[in-house]
Motif scaffolding. Structure first.
Motif, short mmCIF file in Angstrom:
data_model
loop_
_atom_site.label_atom_id
_atom_site.label_comp_id
_atom_site.label_asym_id
_atom_site.label_seq_id
_atom_site.Cartn_x
_atom_site.Cartn_y
_atom_site.Cartn_z
N ASN A 46 15.01 0.38 6.42
CA ASN A 46 16.40 0.25 6.89
C ASN A 46 16.88 1.55 7.55
N THR A 47 16.52 2.67 6.95
CA THR A 47 16.92 3.97 7.49
C THR A 47 16.31 4.21 8.86
N VAL A 48 15.02 3.95 8.99
CA VAL A 48 14.35 4.18 10.26
C VAL A 48 14.92 3.27 11.35
N VAL A 49 15.15 2.01 11.04
CA VAL A 49 15.72 1.09 12.03
C VAL A 49 17.13 1.54 12.43
N ALA A 50 17.92 1.98 11.45
CA ALA A 50 19.27 2.45 11.76
C ALA A 50 19.22 3.69 12.65
N GLN A 52 16.81 4.45 14.70
CA GLN A 52 16.36 4.01 16.01
C GLN A 52 17.53 3.46 16.82
N ARG A 53 18.39 2.70 16.17
CA ARG A 53 19.57 2.17 16.87
C ARG A 53 20.51 3.29 17.28
N LEU A 54 20.69 4.28 16.41
CA LEU A 54 21.53 5.42 16.74
C LEU A 54 20.98 6.19 17.95
N SER A 55 19.65 6.30 17.99
CA SER A 55 19.04 7.05 19.09
C SER A 55 19.27 6.36 20.43
N LEU A 56 19.43 5.04 20.42
CA LEU A 56 19.71 4.32 21.66
C LEU A 56 21.12 4.62 22.17
N ASP A 57 22.02 4.91 21.24
CA ASP A 57 23.41 5.19 21.60
C ASP A 57 23.68 6.66 21.88
N ASP A 58 22.75 7.54 21.50
CA ASP A 58 22.95 8.99 21.66
C ASP A 58 22.17 9.48 22.86
N GLU A 59 22.87 9.88 23.91
CA GLU A 59 22.19 10.31 25.13
C GLU A 59 21.42 11.62 24.96
N ASP A 60 21.70 12.39 23.90
CA ASP A 60 20.98 13.64 23.65
C ASP A 60 19.64 13.41 22.97
N VAL A 65 13.08 7.45 16.42
CA VAL A 65 12.25 7.90 15.32
C VAL A 65 11.31 6.76 14.91
N SER A 66 10.11 7.12 14.49
CA SER A 66 9.18 6.11 13.97
C SER A 66 9.10 6.27 12.46
N LEU A 67 8.60 5.25 11.80
CA LEU A 67 8.41 5.30 10.35
C LEU A 67 7.48 6.46 9.99
N SER A 68 6.38 6.59 10.73
CA SER A 68 5.43 7.67 10.44
C SER A 68 6.06 9.04 10.62
N ALA A 69 6.82 9.22 11.71
CA ALA A 69 7.46 10.51 11.95
C ALA A 69 8.48 10.82 10.86
N TYR A 70 9.21 9.81 10.43
CA TYR A 70 10.21 10.02 9.38
C TYR A 70 9.53 10.43 8.07
N VAL A 71 8.47 9.73 7.69
CA VAL A 71 7.77 10.04 6.44
C VAL A 71 7.14 11.43 6.52
#
Length: 124
Positions: A46-50, A52-60, A65-71
Motif C-alpha cells: 500500500n505504501t509503495v503504491v501510494a 507511486q501515485r504521489l510521484s505522478l503528481d509531483d513534478e520534482d 518508487v519500486s517495491l525493491s527500491a523501497y525495501v
C-alpha cells in the motif's frame, strides 16, 4: 537508471537518501528471502503504491518508487542506524562465509566434462 541506483535522485527515495545512496554496479542485485506477516506485506505494498501515485503528481520526482527500491532503502537506513548505535558508525566486520568459495571472485566455472574429479573447478 543512468546513476546505477534503483531509483533516481529526483525520486522520493533519491531525495531521502541524497548522496548517501550506494553506488551499485549496474545489474548487481541479489534476491533476498524474508518472511513478514501478511499485514506488514499489505502495508508495504500500500505504501509503495501510494508513493507511486504521489510521484505522478509531483513534478520534482523523476521516477516512481519500486517495491525493491523501497525495501532496499529501508534496509540500508536500518543498517546505518545499527552501525552508528552498536559499532561506532562503522560497518560490522565481515561474517564467516558458509560456502568457502563465497569470498572468491565469481570467475570460476564448473569443470569441463573431460575432467575426472567431479569436485574439481577451474579458474579463468
Amino acid at each position: 537508471m543512468s546513476n546505477g541506483l534503483p531509483f533516481g535522485k529526483g525520486s522520493i527515495l533519491g531525495k531521502e537518501l541524497g548522496d548517501k545512496a550506494p553506488q551499485a554496479a549496474p545489474g548487481a542485485k541479489e534476491k533476498v528471502s524474508a518472511y513478514v506477516t501478511p499485514d506488514t506485506m499489505n502495508r508495504l505494498r500500500n505504501t509503495v503504491v501510494a508513493l507511486q501515485r504521489l510521484s505522478l503528481d509531483d513534478e520534482d520526482v523523476d521516477e516512481p518508487v519500486s517495491l525493491s527500491a523501497y525495501v532496499e532503502a529501508a534496509t540500508l537506513a536500518r543498517i546505518r542506524r545499527d552501525e552508528r548505535e552498536y559499532n561506532g558508525g562503522n560497518p560490522f566486520p565481515q561474517r564467516r562465509q558458509k560456502n568457502p568459495l563465497d569470498h572468491l571472485d565469481q570467475d570460476w566455472h564448473p569443470q569441463p566434462s573431460g575432467l575426472t574429479d567431479p569436485g574439481q573447478i577451474y579458474w579463468t
